[in-house]
Design a protein around this motif. Sequence first.
Motif, PDB file in Angstrom:
ATOM      1  N   LYS A   1     -53.897  48.427 -21.474  1.00 41.83           N
ATOM      2  CA  LYS A   1     -52.725  49.213 -21.837  1.00 41.83           C
ATOM      3  C   LYS A   1     -52.106  49.830 -20.574  1.00 41.83           C
ATOM      4  CE  LYS A   1     -54.385  50.282 -26.427  1.00 41.83           C
ATOM      5  NZ  LYS A   1     -55.105  51.255 -27.266  1.00 41.83           N
TER       6      LYS A   1
ATOM      7  N   LEU B   1     -52.979  53.298 -19.097  1.00 38.97           N
ATOM      8  CA  LEU B   1     -54.229  53.504 -18.366  1.00 38.97           C
ATOM      9  C   LEU B   1     -54.000  53.563 -16.857  1.00 38.97           C
ATOM     10  CD1 LEU B   1     -56.603  51.201 -20.434  1.00 38.97           C
ATOM     11  CD2 LEU B   1     -56.552  53.695 -20.417  1.00 38.97           C
TER      12      LEU B   1
ATOM     13  N   GLU C   1     -50.169  45.285 -24.568  1.00 42.08           N
ATOM     14  CA  GLU C   1     -50.870  45.451 -23.293  1.00 42.08           C
ATOM     15  C   GLU C   1     -50.608  44.314 -22.315  1.00 42.08           C
ATOM     16  OE1 GLU C   1     -55.003  45.633 -24.254  1.00 42.08           O
ATOM     17  OE2 GLU C   1     -54.930  43.806 -25.438  1.00 42.08           O
TER      18      GLU C   1
ATOM     19  N   GLU D   1     -57.566  39.906 -16.104  1.00 41.15           N
ATOM     20  CA  GLU D   1     -57.727  38.642 -16.828  1.00 41.15           C
ATOM     21  C   GLU D   1     -58.140  38.942 -18.257  1.00 41.15           C
ATOM     22  OE1 GLU D   1     -60.556  36.297 -14.695  1.00 41.15           O
ATOM     23  OE2 GLU D   1     -59.429  36.392 -12.837  1.00 41.15           O
ATOM     24  N   ASP D   2     -57.475  38.285 -19.189  1.00 40.65           N
ATOM     25  CA  ASP D   2     -57.781  38.519 -20.608  1.00 40.65           C
ATOM     26  C   ASP D   2     -57.736  40.011 -20.934  1.00 40.65           C
ATOM     27  OD1 ASP D   2     -58.132  35.781 -20.976  1.00 40.65           O
ATOM     28  OD2 ASP D   2     -60.232  35.906 -20.408  1.00 40.65           O
ATOM     29  N   SER D   3     -56.794  40.687 -20.347  1.00 38.32           N
ATOM     30  CA  SER D   3     -56.539  42.124 -20.571  1.00 38.32           C
ATOM     31  C   SER D   3     -57.606  43.045 -19.987  1.00 38.32           C
ATOM     32  CB  SER D   3     -56.393  42.441 -22.075  1.00 38.32           C
ATOM     33  OG  SER D   3     -55.352  41.690 -22.623  1.00 38.32           O
ATOM     34  N   ILE D   4     -58.521  42.489 -19.204  1.00 33.02           N
ATOM     35  CA  ILE D   4     -59.585  43.307 -18.613  1.00 33.02           C
ATOM     36  C   ILE D   4     -59.378  43.410 -17.106  1.00 33.02           C
ATOM     37  CG2 ILE D   4     -62.071  43.503 -18.211  1.00 33.02           C
ATOM     38  CD1 ILE D   4     -62.496  41.921 -20.814  1.00 33.02           C
ATOM     39  N   PRO D   5     -59.094  44.607 -16.586  1.00 38.06           N
ATOM     40  CA  PRO D   5     -58.983  44.755 -15.128  1.00 38.06           C
ATOM     41  C   PRO D   5     -60.354  44.653 -14.461  1.00 38.06           C
ATOM     42  CG  PRO D   5     -58.679  46.881 -16.222  1.00 38.06           C
ATOM     43  CD  PRO D   5     -58.838  45.863 -17.304  1.00 38.06           C
ATOM     44  N   ASN D   6     -60.406  43.824 -13.441  1.00 41.23           N
ATOM     45  CA  ASN D   6     -61.663  43.623 -12.709  1.00 41.23           C
ATOM     46  C   ASN D   6     -61.662  44.522 -11.479  1.00 41.23           C
ATOM     47  OD1 ASN D   6     -63.800  42.789 -11.157  1.00 41.23           O
ATOM     48  ND2 ASN D   6     -63.362  40.598 -11.340  1.00 41.23           N
TER      49      ASN D   6
END
Lengths: 238, 60
Positions: B2, B5, B29, B47-52
């Motif tokens: 989102k 964040l 998002e 990637e895939d809505s997940i921040p690394n």
Amino acid sequence: MSSTNYRTRESSTRGRQNNTEWSPFDELALEYDAWFDKEGSLIFFIEVQAFRELLPSLPKPWLEIGVGSGRFAQALGIEAGVDPSFKLLHMARRRGINAFLGRGEQELLDEESFGTVFLIVALCFLDSPSGVLMEAKRIVIPSGKLVLGLVLKESPWGQLYQQKKEEGHRFYRYATFYSCDEVVRLIVQAGFTTEKIVSTLFQRPHEVQHVEEPKEGYFPDAGFTIMVAGKGAAELER
Amino acid sequence: MKKDLMEILACPLCKGPLELSIEEEDEKEVIKGSLRCNKCSVSYPIEDSIPNLLPPELHS
């Protein structure tokens, strides 16, 4: 998973293969997550129930360090989570959790950006528990809380897992189990003070058959212990 | 991830602000993109809505 007493939580920072094979838990992510629906479902229910009465007093927003597949976060209403396992975070995201791939000791969140930080069966899998707790202190507001869900070393469950660790169990070999006194010391060293302890899972491993009511206070025979700590709060006498 | 964040995320190296670049998003998002710290010259992929946000040397 393979036995009725098997359980583990994600948060290890050990191991590195590539971007999607980060932690030792990744390769068994599906199996790990299925435990909560199968043989671990009653244990999970008992543990979640023990948190229930504590939740209304915990300031928002909430973050779980070592959120894994988001089982506890979803059940408790924790909005965000950090974990080094990409595969487990995918599951957490599907459960509606705002997920960040990272290590708990990394300073990736602003100071005083959360009201409460949870670590639920995560402390035992951390490379640097003191570093993670200090980071938790940094990111919670001045009136913020730290909530730990623990399998303590002295409990029957802790002893079982310690035995599995010594036998080279694929997950527990990475774990370090702590006693109540050791956890309190870590909490204090990080700048928190313990405020409340709740204990549950008094049924022994292999014998969990019914729902339990949690008890306030520390009990060495409890399989699951919750500690609530705050910044600058009065020390709990136990 | 989102977008709101961004208010709480910081560069893990210098704690400075991160700049969001969006490659793909939906109404809720960011699905793919990156977070860049211009001070450190480091980008953190989404990637895939997940921040690394793992240390840069661990990014593939």
